[in-house]
Design an enzyme around this catalytic site. Sequence first.
Site, PDB file in Angstrom:
ATOM      1  N   GLU A 126       3.244  56.690 -40.971  1.00 12.65           N
ATOM      2  CA  GLU A 126       4.575  56.072 -40.972  1.00 12.65           C
ATOM      3  C   GLU A 126       5.623  56.986 -41.602  1.00 12.65           C
ATOM      4  OE1 GLU A 126       4.917  53.595 -39.221  1.00 12.65           O
ATOM      5  OE2 GLU A 126       3.133  52.333 -39.301  1.00 12.65           O
ATOM      6  N   HIS A 149       5.262  50.789 -48.274  1.00 12.99           N
ATOM      7  CA  HIS A 149       4.879  49.902 -47.171  1.00 12.99           C
ATOM      8  C   HIS A 149       3.503  49.322 -47.463  1.00 12.99           C
ATOM      9  CE1 HIS A 149       3.754  48.335 -43.319  1.00 12.99           C
ATOM     10  NE2 HIS A 149       2.827  49.253 -43.124  1.00 12.99           N
ATOM     11  N   HIS A 151       0.672  45.743 -46.487  1.00 12.65           N
ATOM     12  CA  HIS A 151       0.379  44.603 -45.616  1.00 12.65           C
ATOM     13  C   HIS A 151       0.263  43.338 -46.466  1.00 12.65           C
ATOM     14  CE1 HIS A 151      -1.466  47.686 -42.557  1.00 12.65           C
ATOM     15  NE2 HIS A 151      -0.161  47.827 -42.716  1.00 12.65           N
ATOM     16  N   GLU A 179      13.633  32.655 -59.179  1.00 14.32           N
ATOM     17  CA  GLU A 179      13.971  34.057 -59.473  1.00 14.32           C
ATOM     18  C   GLU A 179      14.392  34.862 -58.228  1.00 14.32           C
ATOM     19  OE1 GLU A 179       9.384  35.714 -59.310  1.00 14.32           O
ATOM     20  OE2 GLU A 179      10.776  36.606 -60.719  1.00 14.32           O
ATOM     21  N   HIS A 220       2.874  42.351 -39.383  1.00 15.93           N
ATOM     22  CA  HIS A 220       2.394  43.654 -39.846  1.00 15.93           C
ATOM     23  C   HIS A 220       2.511  43.813 -41.376  1.00 15.93           C
ATOM     24  CE1 HIS A 220       2.131  48.269 -39.142  1.00 15.93           C
ATOM     25  NE2 HIS A 220       1.902  47.987 -40.418  1.00 15.93           N
TER      26      HIS A 220
END
Length: 281
Positions: A126, A149, A151, A179, A220
């Site tokens: 990525e 990134h 999952h 919050e 994803h």
Amino acid sequence: MSTSVIESKGYIASIEAPFIQEMAEITHHMWELGWDELNGGNVSYLLDEEEVAKYINILEPLRVINLTFPVTELAGKYFIVTGSGKYFRNVIKDPEANMGVLRVSKNGESVEVLWGLRNGAVPTSELASHFMSHIERLKVDPTHRIVLHTHATNVIAMTFTHDLDELKFTKTLWEMCTECLVVFPDGVSVIPWIVPGSSEIGRETAKKMKDHRVVIWPQHGIFGTGSTMDSTFGLVETVEKAAIVYNLIGGREIKQKITDQQLADLAKAFNVTPKAGILNV
Ligand code: 2HA
Ligand code: ZN
């Protein structure tokens, strides 16, 4: 770059570099949370040259890797990144095999590997999304350093059952824990489902990064950005927490919730400006 570093080559063992430690710790933590199964997830961290040079020989790149998407804006910049196909579970055991320190070439068309990515490994699949996101976040926040990134399980689940309109998605998250509005008043953004690892998903993610720190990839995972590992992880963790609450509520009847007026009062008390177009007050 001090001459002593050049001459002595007596680098403090690279593994002790604080940025390597931070990456090893956070990947391990995310794996423990169950967010990064197999080779899921990737992190990139923009580093200062002086900091890198304390621990790594920046004068003799190990090899060069060409990019399919030029990033002239990042020319000369240093990053530590997780490797493609590498498991977060393994980073802490062998940082040098599972991560790499890179310098973007002067023309922005390749990266020089300065440390790590042992045995011909390459940077995260990525990388396009990471680099393009760094470019956009740096334009709006000079203190920006990290793209993460992962999952995150409940965020993924929520993208099956919740409307993907980003204003609606943000509002629901704000309503889940008090919050949330304070932590991400700028909201979260959502892109359509796109093939991962592509330049297209990189471009779509980066477009959103112009005015968001969080981008959700439906079915994803999530991209989070920030100036420090703590703030970036904390942001993602807070979004995930809200998604956990959303999923725990499931389809059950809601008897009371935080009202728009209460959210507005909260924003005022904590001196944050909620993303426009969400609260009806
Ligand atoms: O394999 O998470 O998006 C790493 C990924 C791809
Ligand atoms: Zn992924």
